[in-house]
Write a protein that holds these residues in place. Structure first.
Motif, PDB file in Angstrom:
ATOM      1  N   UNK A 100     -28.058 104.928 -79.622  1.00  0.00           N
ATOM      2  CA  UNK A 100     -28.085 103.896 -78.822  1.00  0.00           C
ATOM      3  C   UNK A 100     -26.617 103.335 -78.281  1.00  0.00           C
ATOM      4  N   UNK A 101     -25.549 103.473 -79.349  1.00  0.00           N
ATOM      5  CA  UNK A 101     -24.131 103.020 -79.146  1.00  0.00           C
ATOM      6  C   UNK A 101     -23.625 103.552 -77.620  1.00  0.00           C
ATOM      7  N   UNK A 102     -23.782 105.229 -77.665  1.00  0.00           N
ATOM      8  CA  UNK A 102     -23.282 105.598 -76.860  1.00  0.00           C
ATOM      9  C   UNK A 102     -23.889 105.375 -75.470  1.00  0.00           C
ATOM     10  N   UNK A 109     -23.707 102.789 -70.072  1.00  0.00           N
ATOM     11  CA  UNK A 109     -24.479 101.870 -69.285  1.00  0.00           C
ATOM     12  C   UNK A 109     -23.428 100.459 -68.753  1.00  0.00           C
ATOM     13  N   UNK A 110     -22.568 100.392 -69.492  1.00  0.00           N
ATOM     14  CA  UNK A 110     -21.317  99.315 -69.436  1.00  0.00           C
ATOM     15  C   UNK A 110     -20.139  99.975 -68.800  1.00  0.00           C
ATOM     16  N   UNK A 111     -19.770 101.508 -68.944  1.00  0.00           N
ATOM     17  CA  UNK A 111     -18.771 101.925 -68.349  1.00  0.00           C
ATOM     18  C   UNK A 111     -19.111 102.585 -66.893  1.00  0.00           C
ATOM     19  N   UNK A 169     -16.441 101.672 -59.732  1.00  0.00           N
ATOM     20  CA  UNK A 169     -15.389 101.117 -58.827  1.00  0.00           C
ATOM     21  C   UNK A 169     -13.857 101.502 -58.712  1.00  0.00           C
ATOM     22  N   UNK A 170     -13.522 102.299 -60.033  1.00  0.00           N
ATOM     23  CA  UNK A 170     -12.310 103.051 -60.055  1.00  0.00           C
ATOM     24  C   UNK A 170     -12.533 104.460 -59.022  1.00  0.00           C
ATOM     25  N   UNK A 171     -13.538 105.182 -58.717  1.00  0.00           N
ATOM     26  CA  UNK A 171     -13.339 106.162 -58.031  1.00  0.00           C
ATOM     27  C   UNK A 171     -13.618 105.648 -56.280  1.00  0.00           C
TER      28      UNK A 171
END
Length: 65
Positions: A15-17, A22-24, A30-32
């Motif tokens: 779940x942390x990954x 989900x956050x990244x 947006x960066x791409x």
């Protein structure tokens, strides 16, 4: 749908990954985004140049003999 199911599987096992992904995901999107816009622009420029360079051939081909 398959991507969502894979994300749920990742959420169950790690779940942390899954939460990090989900956050990244929006940040990476947006960066791409400028690179996608640059690719779209370059595609339009090359299509314009192709049409401009092929114009004499199209004019000559369309001329009745």
């Amino acid at each position: 749908m398959a991507g969502f199911l894979l994300w749920l599987l990742l959420l169950v096992f790690c779940w942390p990954l899954a939460l990090l992904a989900l956050v990244l995901y929006p940040i990476v999107w947006l960066v791409l985004l400028p690179f996608r816009l640059l690719g779209l622009t370059m595609n339009a420029v090359f299509a314009f140049l192709h049409a401009l360079l092929m114009l004499p051939a199209r004019v000559l081909r369309g001329r009745p003999a």
